[in-house]
Design a protein around this motif. Structure first.
Motif, PDB file in Angstrom:
ATOM      1  N   ALA A 137       6.487  -5.300  -1.825  1.00 48.75           N
ATOM      2  CA  ALA A 137       5.962  -5.695  -0.512  1.00 48.75           C
ATOM      3  C   ALA A 137       6.467  -4.758   0.574  1.00 48.75           C
ATOM      4  CB  ALA A 137       6.360  -7.136  -0.205  1.00 48.75           C
TER       5      ALA A 137
ATOM      6  N   TYR B 188       7.313  -1.643   0.218  1.00 47.44           N
ATOM      7  CA  TYR B 188       6.575  -0.384   0.078  1.00 47.44           C
ATOM      8  C   TYR B 188       5.207  -0.503   0.743  1.00 47.44           C
ATOM      9  CZ  TYR B 188       3.932   3.436  -1.973  1.00 47.44           C
ATOM     10  OH  TYR B 188       3.133   4.544  -2.128  1.00 47.44           O
ATOM     11  N   ALA B 189       4.543  -1.609   0.511  1.00 44.16           N
ATOM     12  CA  ALA B 189       3.202  -1.805   1.072  1.00 44.16           C
ATOM     13  C   ALA B 189       3.228  -1.793   2.592  1.00 44.16           C
ATOM     14  CB  ALA B 189       2.617  -3.122   0.559  1.00 44.16           C
ATOM     15  N   VAL B 190       4.255  -2.398   3.177  1.00 48.47           N
ATOM     16  CA  VAL B 190       4.369  -2.423   4.636  1.00 48.47           C
ATOM     17  C   VAL B 190       4.602  -1.020   5.185  1.00 48.47           C
ATOM     18  CG1 VAL B 190       5.790  -3.218   6.562  1.00 48.47           C
ATOM     19  CG2 VAL B 190       5.156  -4.817   4.747  1.00 48.47           C
TER      20      VAL B 190
ATOM     21  N   ARG C 271      -4.667  -4.119  -2.520  1.00 44.23           N
ATOM     22  CA  ARG C 271      -3.741  -3.301  -3.311  1.00 44.23           C
ATOM     23  C   ARG C 271      -2.332  -3.867  -3.204  1.00 44.23           C
ATOM     24  NH1 ARG C 271      -1.480   2.732  -2.435  1.00 44.23           N
ATOM     25  NH2 ARG C 271      -0.724   3.083  -4.569  1.00 44.23           N
ATOM     26  N   ARG C 272      -1.984  -4.328  -2.031  1.00 50.41           N
ATOM     27  CA  ARG C 272      -0.669  -4.940  -1.851  1.00 50.41           C
ATOM     28  C   ARG C 272      -0.496  -6.125  -2.790  1.00 50.41           C
ATOM     29  NH1 ARG C 272       2.061  -6.821   3.847  1.00 50.41           N
ATOM     30  NH2 ARG C 272       3.546  -8.331   3.012  1.00 50.41           N
TER      31      ARG C 272
ATOM     32  N   ASP D 204      -0.188   3.311  -8.741  1.00 45.71           N
ATOM     33  CA  ASP D 204       0.206   1.897  -8.685  1.00 45.71           C
ATOM     34  C   ASP D 204       1.269   1.604  -9.734  1.00 45.71           C
ATOM     35  OD1 ASP D 204      -1.649   1.504  -6.682  1.00 45.71           O
ATOM     36  OD2 ASP D 204      -3.145   0.573  -7.987  1.00 45.71           O
TER      37      ASP D 204
ATOM     38  N   VAL E  13      -0.404  -0.165   3.068  1.00 43.11           N
ATOM     39  CA  VAL E  13      -1.291  -0.464   1.947  1.00 43.11           C
ATOM     40  C   VAL E  13      -2.209  -1.630   2.309  1.00 43.11           C
ATOM     41  CG1 VAL E  13      -1.325  -1.314  -0.442  1.00 43.11           C
ATOM     42  CG2 VAL E  13       0.357   0.410   0.258  1.00 43.11           C
ATOM     43  N   ASP E  14      -3.477  -1.556   1.927  1.00 40.28           N
ATOM     44  CA  ASP E  14      -4.397  -2.650   2.241  1.00 40.28           C
ATOM     45  C   ASP E  14      -4.042  -3.901   1.443  1.00 40.28           C
ATOM     46  OD1 ASP E  14      -6.171  -3.020  -0.241  1.00 40.28           O
ATOM     47  OD2 ASP E  14      -6.421  -0.881   0.110  1.00 40.28           O
ATOM     48  N   ASP E  15      -4.573  -5.047   1.886  1.00 40.13           N
ATOM     49  CA  ASP E  15      -4.144  -6.336   1.342  1.00 40.13           C
ATOM     50  C   ASP E  15      -4.417  -6.490  -0.151  1.00 40.13           C
ATOM     51  OD1 ASP E  15      -3.275  -6.994   3.856  1.00 40.13           O
ATOM     52  OD2 ASP E  15      -4.927  -8.375   4.303  1.00 40.13           O
TER      53      ASP E  15
ATOM     54  N   VAL F  47       2.505  -6.344  -5.584  1.00 38.10           N
ATOM     55  CA  VAL F  47       3.484  -7.428  -5.530  1.00 38.10           C
ATOM     56  C   VAL F  47       3.425  -8.285  -6.792  1.00 38.10           C
ATOM     57  CG1 VAL F  47       4.109  -9.572  -4.334  1.00 38.10           C
ATOM     58  CG2 VAL F  47       3.595  -7.499  -3.018  1.00 38.10           C
TER      59      VAL F  47
ATOM     60  N   ARG G 116      -0.434 -11.094  -0.665  1.00 37.71           N
ATOM     61  CA  ARG G 116      -1.229 -10.300   0.268  1.00 37.71           C
ATOM     62  C   ARG G 116      -0.578 -10.126   1.638  1.00 37.71           C
ATOM     63  NH1 ARG G 116      -6.779  -9.677  -0.535  1.00 37.71           N
ATOM     64  NH2 ARG G 116      -7.157  -9.960   1.702  1.00 37.71           N
TER      65      ARG G 116
END
Length: 214
Positions: free
Chosen positions: A75, A77-79, A87-88, A181, A83-85, A92, A24
């Motif tokens: 990770a 990509y999420a940053v 979905r992150r 996703d 992306v919210d925690d 991951v 997360r």
């Protein structure tokens, strides 16, 4: 009473909570997973380190090296995309677990290393491991679905049919995730191969899906 050594061993639930927290929030999950001893604490991850891969397709090394690299890419990509925690964590962990079925399916045949059926076996492993580690059920179901289907691009040559894309999208949505996703994890899988990094195999599937929505 348990001795000191026994008390120092974290419970499965604590290990799962630690892994989830890393997924997360950590910018580089691979570092935290190694530093906190989670590879040794989770037998399914430890097994990846002793599972070889065909160097033609995976010059980066064993399955653990590849999987940790994919998790780091997810990770990142999420940053970048905010992306919210929750979905992150899914992205991951799905990237980390996408080849978790390889230890049970890897064989040497005619001088090559193969792992036929690893995606399907991986989904089974994720469901069992997820229960033991007390990971959120919704996350486990979604990660298992992504893992089970991440090899879909290898099943077709060129562009997939509309029927194949509809079927894949419906299967993912039924598991609480999405084609988007899935595409991110497939992209991370292809990119986490060092000098053998592959073009994004999800692109034709996403492109066909976009035509279905018009």
């Amino acid at each position: 009473m348990p001795d000191a050594t026994t008390r120092d061993i974290p419970s499965d639930a604590a290990t799962g909570a630690d892994l989830l927290a890393i997924a997360r929030a950590e910018a580089t999950p691979s570092h935290a997973i190694r530093e906190r001893g989670l590879v040794e604490a989770i037998p399914e991850l430890a097994a990846l380190a002793s599972t070889p891969q065909d160097p033609e397709w995976h010059p980066e090394g064993d399955v653990l090296v590849h999987s940790l690299g994919a998790a780091d890419l997810a990770a990142a990509y999420a940053v970048v995309h905010g992306v919210d925690d929750d979905r992150r964590a899914l992205l991951v962990l799905a990237a980390l677990f996408h080849d978790i079925g390889k230890p049970d399916t890897t064989r040497r045949r005619d001088g090559r290393i193969i792992s036929h059926g690893h995606a399907e076996r991986g989904a089974q492993v994720i469901r069992s491991m997820g229960r033991r580690l007390r990971l959120p059920q919704s996350l486990v179901i979604a990660a298992a679905a992504i893992t089970e289907t991440h090899m879909a691009p290898a099943s077709v040559q060129g562009e997939p049919s509309a029927r194949a894309v509809r079927r894949l999208r419906a299967r993912l949505e039924a598991a609480g995730t999405s084609l988007d996703d899935w595409a991110i994890v497939v992209r991370c899988d292809g990119a986490a191969r060092s000098s053998a990094a592959r073009p994004d195999a999800s692109v034709p599937w996403v492109r066909v899906a976009q035509t279905l929505d018009r």
